[in-house]
Design a protein around this motif. Structure first.
Motif, mmCIF file in Angstrom:
data_model
loop_
_atom_site.group_PDB
_atom_site.id
_atom_site.type_symbol
_atom_site.label_atom_id
_atom_site.label_comp_id
_atom_site.label_asym_id
_atom_site.label_seq_id
_atom_site.Cartn_x
_atom_site.Cartn_y
_atom_site.Cartn_z
ATOM 1 N N UNK A 108 34.766 29.631 42.148
ATOM 2 C CA UNK A 108 34.631 30.855 40.802
ATOM 3 C C UNK A 108 35.080 31.696 41.595
ATOM 4 N N UNK A 109 35.079 32.172 42.510
ATOM 5 C CA UNK A 109 35.902 33.145 43.669
ATOM 6 C C UNK A 109 37.240 33.379 42.763
ATOM 7 N N UNK A 110 37.686 32.657 43.029
ATOM 8 C CA UNK A 110 39.193 32.703 42.137
ATOM 9 C C UNK A 110 38.893 32.792 40.496
ATOM 10 N N UNK A 111 38.092 32.047 39.706
ATOM 11 C CA UNK A 111 37.989 32.146 38.593
ATOM 12 C C UNK A 111 38.214 33.745 38.270
ATOM 13 N N UNK A 112 37.344 33.692 39.203
ATOM 14 C CA UNK A 112 36.387 35.931 38.170
ATOM 15 C C UNK A 112 37.833 36.124 38.978
ATOM 16 N N UNK A 113 38.182 36.531 39.629
ATOM 17 C CA UNK A 113 39.125 37.561 40.391
ATOM 18 C C UNK A 113 40.622 37.670 39.347
ATOM 19 N N UNK A 114 40.975 36.110 38.756
ATOM 20 C CA UNK A 114 42.192 36.156 37.967
ATOM 21 C C UNK A 114 41.507 37.050 36.639
ATOM 22 N N UNK A 115 40.023 37.015 36.213
ATOM 23 C CA UNK A 115 39.770 37.361 34.888
ATOM 24 C C UNK A 115 40.004 39.256 35.171
ATOM 25 N N UNK A 116 39.423 39.043 36.269
ATOM 26 C CA UNK A 116 39.322 41.167 37.034
ATOM 27 C C UNK A 116 41.122 41.526 36.756
ATOM 28 N N UNK A 117 41.677 40.723 37.871
ATOM 29 C CA UNK A 117 43.122 41.029 37.062
ATOM 30 C C UNK A 117 43.805 40.838 35.507
ATOM 31 N N UNK A 118 43.477 39.663 34.693
ATOM 32 C CA UNK A 118 44.102 40.117 33.391
ATOM 33 C C UNK A 118 42.787 41.016 32.504
ATOM 34 N N UNK A 119 41.994 41.768 32.834
ATOM 35 C CA UNK A 119 41.213 42.994 32.572
ATOM 36 C C UNK A 119 41.952 43.551 32.948
ATOM 37 N N UNK A 120 43.037 44.155 33.512
ATOM 38 C CA UNK A 120 43.441 45.436 34.640
ATOM 39 C C UNK A 120 42.420 45.988 35.962
ATOM 40 N N UNK A 121 41.389 45.771 35.699
ATOM 41 C CA UNK A 121 40.512 45.876 36.696
ATOM 42 C C UNK A 121 40.930 46.026 38.213
ATOM 43 N N UNK A 122 41.832 44.798 39.161
ATOM 44 C CA UNK A 122 42.454 44.434 40.362
ATOM 45 C C UNK A 122 43.436 44.256 39.828
ATOM 46 N N UNK A 123 43.965 44.098 40.930
ATOM 47 C CA UNK A 123 45.951 43.874 41.414
ATOM 48 C C UNK A 123 45.560 43.106 42.995
ATOM 49 N N UNK A 124 47.014 41.829 42.900
ATOM 50 C CA UNK A 124 46.949 41.537 43.976
ATOM 51 C C UNK A 124 48.035 41.681 44.508
ATOM 52 N N UNK A 125 48.813 42.133 46.425
ATOM 53 C CA UNK A 125 49.448 42.916 46.726
ATOM 54 C C UNK A 125 49.844 41.547 47.558
ATOM 55 N N UNK A 126 50.394 41.041 48.129
ATOM 56 C CA UNK A 126 51.651 39.805 49.076
ATOM 57 C C UNK A 126 52.216 40.507 49.832
ATOM 58 N N UNK A 127 50.655 40.073 50.874
ATOM 59 C CA UNK A 127 51.425 40.361 51.451
ATOM 60 C C UNK A 127 52.762 39.601 53.013
ATOM 61 N N UNK A 128 52.570 39.453 53.994
ATOM 62 C CA UNK A 128 53.720 38.280 55.221
ATOM 63 C C UNK A 128 52.445 36.041 54.968
ATOM 64 N N UNK A 129 51.663 37.355 55.226
ATOM 65 C CA UNK A 129 50.307 36.078 55.602
ATOM 66 C C UNK A 129 49.059 35.942 55.116
ATOM 67 N N UNK A 130 48.905 36.654 53.755
ATOM 68 C CA UNK A 130 47.421 37.533 53.297
ATOM 69 C C UNK A 130 47.882 38.154 51.948
ATOM 70 N N UNK A 131 47.089 37.916 51.560
ATOM 71 C CA UNK A 131 46.453 39.399 50.129
ATOM 72 C C UNK A 131 45.729 39.820 50.134
ATOM 73 N N UNK A 132 45.883 41.069 49.181
ATOM 74 C CA UNK A 132 45.815 42.665 49.630
ATOM 75 C C UNK A 132 44.956 42.626 48.755
ATOM 76 N N UNK A 133 43.915 42.814 47.661
ATOM 77 C CA UNK A 133 42.986 43.088 46.555
ATOM 78 C C UNK A 133 43.256 44.189 46.421
ATOM 79 N N UNK A 134 43.411 45.333 45.742
ATOM 80 C CA UNK A 134 43.250 46.572 45.101
ATOM 81 C C UNK A 134 42.714 46.730 43.665
ATOM 82 N N UNK A 135 41.301 47.438 43.840
ATOM 83 C CA UNK A 135 40.903 47.621 42.736
ATOM 84 C C UNK A 135 41.213 49.487 42.205
#
Length: 334
Positions: free
Chosen positions: A33-60
């Protein structure tokens, strides 16, 4: 956007390094459910995802912060509206009469108004409105009220022994043993025309304050209205974006809100705490309505000048207006 989406957005705004599993635990939903919500937030332009070496950073982003701020403000403004009751008639009233006024050797309620006193006029108006069960909280020179009680069979007196060192909420709390249902609350140092009670009783809100235009008395409790409910009350006008009126000192209070006020008061450590502020504390969660009468004839008596103005100006106006309305066959609103 649903509440869970806002919750995820808020959590990631606070800590952008959380994993989706961490977020799922906080929101109490599945990782999927969280994965689905994050995809919606990214699609709406509220959230971006920065790929790091071993993880991800979520930027509002800025857009996400704006909608999150709007959501939080909207949540704070939501109020619980108490349902109406089948038995809507008010049968009880509490009059706060414990205080002393400098310059007067008797309680304000016993100042003369023609052939009657202020308190007798108030009792008469309550009776005319169908309210016969009256509780008076006394204090200063309480023997005046003890003598008055001999004339009225359904007058209950409760003495605030500490009236010199306590505020009006302490006095109101003393009435809790006697309050059985929704009631009117009045201050004893006011004189008002008949329609004040009638219009307040007609209001469908079980919790309702009577307000009018600013009087300039220098002791006003100002009121701000938002979304048709009481938003703010204070004697300090500097706290307001706008002032919609001032309290008169007559309120309709439900038994439910009274119990909430008592809960607030149980945590109180300020002996001078007044009932208006207990009511305002409760109003942060529950809707408190109002009736505004811009042309109401009324006055508060704090000084000898107020009393002189009452006798020479206000009271003759009251007599004229009340007589005219009675002659026109005004119907009891209760």
């Amino acid at each position: 956007m649903i509440d869970k989406e806002f919750k995820v957005l808020e959590i990631l705004h606070q800590d952008s390094a959380l994993s989706q599993r961490d977020v799922a635990l906080k929101v109490e939903v599945s990782v999927g459910t969280v994965n689905s919500i994050i995809k919606q937030l990214v699609k709406k332009g509220y959230l971006t995802i920065n790929k790091l070496s071993n993880s991800q950073q979520y930027v509002v982003g800025e857009k996400g912060v704006v909608v999150l701020e709007d959501y939080i403000k909207d949540s704070l403004n939501r109020k619980i509206v108490l349902p109406a009751k089948k038995q809507a008639k008010i049968k009880q009233a509490v009059i706060l009469a414990a205080g002393e006024r400098t310059g007067f050797k008797m309680p304000i309620g016993f100042l003369k108004l023609g052939q009657e006193t202020i308190i007798e006029r108030t009792i008469m108006l309550l009776h005319e409105s169908g309210i016969n069960d009256i509780i008076i909280i006394t204090g200063y020179e309480s023997h005046y009220y003890e003598h008055l009680a001999k004339k009225y069979s359904r007058l209950t007196l409760v003495k605030n022994e500490d009236y010199r060192w306590t505020g009006t909420m302490a006095s109101l709390a003393l009435s809790q043993t006697y309050i059985k249902d929704d009631f009117l609350l009045l201050e004893s140092d006011i004189v008002f025309e008949r329609k004040a009670l009638l219009e307040l009783l007609k209001n469908k809100n079980r919790n309702c304050l009577l307000i009018t235009n600013e009087s300039g008395s220098e002791d006003e409790v100002f009121v701000e209205i938002r979304d048709d409910y009481i938003f703010k009350m204070s004697k300090d006008r500097h706290q307001f974006n706008k002032i919609d009126g001032e309290l008169i000192g007559i309120s309709k209070i439900s038994i439910d809100i009274f119990e909430k006020m008592l809960e607030e008061y149980r945590h109180n450590k300020n002996p001078y705490f007044n009932y208006e502020y207990a009511l305002l504390d409760v109003a942060r969660t529950f809707s408190i309505g109002y009736t505004k009468l811009s042309d109401l004839v009324w006055t508060e008596i704090d000084t000898k000048w107020h009393y002189k103005n009452l006798i020479n100006y206000i009271y003759p106006m009251l007599i004229e207006k009340d007589t005219r309305k009675k002659g026109a066959g005004q119907v009891d609103a209760n």
